[in-house]
Motif scaffolding. Structure first.
Motif, PDB file in Angstrom:
ATOM      1  N   TYR A  44       0.873  -1.148   0.056  1.00 33.13           N
ATOM      2  CA  TYR A  44      -0.112  -0.235  -0.049  1.00 33.13           C
ATOM      3  C   TYR A  44       0.837   1.439  -0.109  1.00 33.13           C
ATOM      4  O   TYR A  44       0.358   2.486  -0.152  1.00 33.13           O
ATOM      5  CB  TYR A  44      -1.031   0.441   1.164  1.00 33.13           C
ATOM      6  CG  TYR A  44      -1.752   0.981   0.526  1.00 33.13           C
ATOM      7  CD1 TYR A  44      -3.067   1.301  -0.112  1.00 33.13           C
ATOM      8  CD2 TYR A  44      -2.195   2.403   2.114  1.00 33.13           C
ATOM      9  CE1 TYR A  44      -3.910   1.998   0.062  1.00 33.13           C
ATOM     10  CE2 TYR A  44      -2.519   3.539   1.393  1.00 33.13           C
ATOM     11  CZ  TYR A  44      -3.679   3.453   1.039  1.00 33.13           C
ATOM     12  OH  TYR A  44      -4.843   4.124   0.129  1.00 33.13           O
ATOM     13  N   ASN A  55       1.159   2.780  -3.264  1.00 28.26           N
ATOM     14  CA  ASN A  55      -0.109   3.785  -3.584  1.00 28.26           C
ATOM     15  C   ASN A  55       0.356   4.870  -3.320  1.00 28.26           C
ATOM     16  O   ASN A  55      -0.617   5.922  -3.887  1.00 28.26           O
ATOM     17  CB  ASN A  55      -1.066   2.660  -2.907  1.00 28.26           C
ATOM     18  CG  ASN A  55      -2.623   3.695  -3.815  1.00 28.26           C
ATOM     19  OD1 ASN A  55      -2.540   3.596  -5.230  1.00 28.26           O
ATOM     20  ND2 ASN A  55      -3.352   2.724  -2.534  1.00 28.26           N
ATOM     21  N   SER A  63       2.192   7.588  -5.225  1.00 28.22           N
ATOM     22  CA  SER A  63       1.999   7.650  -6.467  1.00 28.22           C
ATOM     23  C   SER A  63       0.886   8.677  -6.319  1.00 28.22           C
ATOM     24  O   SER A  63       0.755   9.037  -7.332  1.00 28.22           O
ATOM     25  CB  SER A  63       1.340   6.760  -7.194  1.00 28.22           C
ATOM     26  OG  SER A  63       2.314   5.339  -7.574  1.00 28.22           O
ATOM     27  N   TYR A  64      -0.055   9.241  -5.697  1.00 28.74           N
ATOM     28  CA  TYR A  64      -0.629  10.190  -5.049  1.00 28.74           C
ATOM     29  C   TYR A  64      -0.141  11.453  -6.387  1.00 28.74           C
ATOM     30  O   TYR A  64      -0.663  11.695  -6.779  1.00 28.74           O
ATOM     31  CB  TYR A  64      -1.144  10.490  -3.711  1.00 28.74           C
ATOM     32  CG  TYR A  64      -1.614   9.209  -3.195  1.00 28.74           C
ATOM     33  CD1 TYR A  64      -1.663   8.753  -3.545  1.00 28.74           C
ATOM     34  CD2 TYR A  64      -2.322   9.970  -1.943  1.00 28.74           C
ATOM     35  CE1 TYR A  64      -2.866   7.572  -2.701  1.00 28.74           C
ATOM     36  CE2 TYR A  64      -3.072   8.750  -0.979  1.00 28.74           C
ATOM     37  CZ  TYR A  64      -3.297   7.864  -1.901  1.00 28.74           C
ATOM     38  OH  TYR A  64      -4.021   7.124  -0.391  1.00 28.74           O
ATOM     39  N   TRP A  92      -0.855  10.762  -9.753  1.00 31.94           N
ATOM     40  CA  TRP A  92      -2.771  11.353  -9.831  1.00 31.94           C
ATOM     41  C   TRP A  92      -3.193  12.059  -9.927  1.00 31.94           C
ATOM     42  O   TRP A  92      -3.692  12.474 -10.483  1.00 31.94           O
ATOM     43  CB  TRP A  92      -3.318  10.081  -9.077  1.00 31.94           C
ATOM     44  CG  TRP A  92      -2.371   8.419  -8.835  1.00 31.94           C
ATOM     45  CD1 TRP A  92      -1.918   7.867 -10.193  1.00 31.94           C
ATOM     46  CD2 TRP A  92      -2.415   7.610  -8.202  1.00 31.94           C
ATOM     47  NE1 TRP A  92      -1.447   6.501  -9.822  1.00 31.94           N
ATOM     48  CE2 TRP A  92      -1.933   5.903  -8.690  1.00 31.94           C
ATOM     49  CE3 TRP A  92      -3.243   7.398  -6.667  1.00 31.94           C
ATOM     50  CZ2 TRP A  92      -2.380   5.115  -7.929  1.00 31.94           C
ATOM     51  CZ3 TRP A  92      -3.274   6.354  -5.916  1.00 31.94           C
ATOM     52  CH2 TRP A  92      -2.680   4.910  -6.624  1.00 31.94           C
TER      53      TRP A  92
END
Length: 147
Positions: A69, A72, A75-76, A79
């Protein structure tokens, strides 16, 4: 040597976190924490999830997912940049009482998508289990305006 394992470190070192995550009580709480109406939830949802999580091989799979996680979260920024550049029509429907993904996370979409439609519902993580009709109505009103 010097390998960066991220904020969680070695996934094998956090067996207590995995044990807690895979417990029956934690599985149940993922469904009903944050709701004022646990009676609206079908107990089969967490019972079935717990049975699945207890199957052979699932412990290793779930431990790897929990550990991963952190990639994830890392990667914010990419995004968020994509959202700012492309500005897709966005409907955010969020359980305001979700202990896993707090309300501020839903509201944060406004920073990158000022025209996003944000709805924080009086619900927990599985808002669809208690706000099904309300969420369906929001979707049905949003879609015709964004074809």
């Amino acid at each position: 040597m010097g390998e960066n394992r991220g904020v969680l470190g070695d996934p094998k070192a956090h067996q207590d976190v995995v044990d807690t995550f895979l417990s029956f009580e934690a599985t149940k709480q993922r469904h009903i924490a944050g709701t004022k109406h646990p009676e609206l939830y079908n107990p089969d949802t967490w019972t079935d999830e717990f049975a699945h999580l207890s199957a052979p091989g699932q412990r290793e799979i779930q431990a790897a997912l929990l550990y991963d996680y952190q990639t994830n979260v890392a990667s914010y920024p990419a995004w968020q940049a994509w959202l700012r550049a492309h500005k897709p029509p966005t409907l955010v429907v969020w359980g305001a009482n979700d202990p896993s993904f707090i309300a501020a996370g839903g509201e944060a979409f406004k920073r990158d998508l000022p025209d996003a439609k944000i709805h924080l519902l009086d619900a927990g993580h599985f808002a669809m289990d208690e706000k099904n009709d309300e969420i369906a109505d929001l979707i049905l009103r949003f879609l015709p305006t964004h074809r």
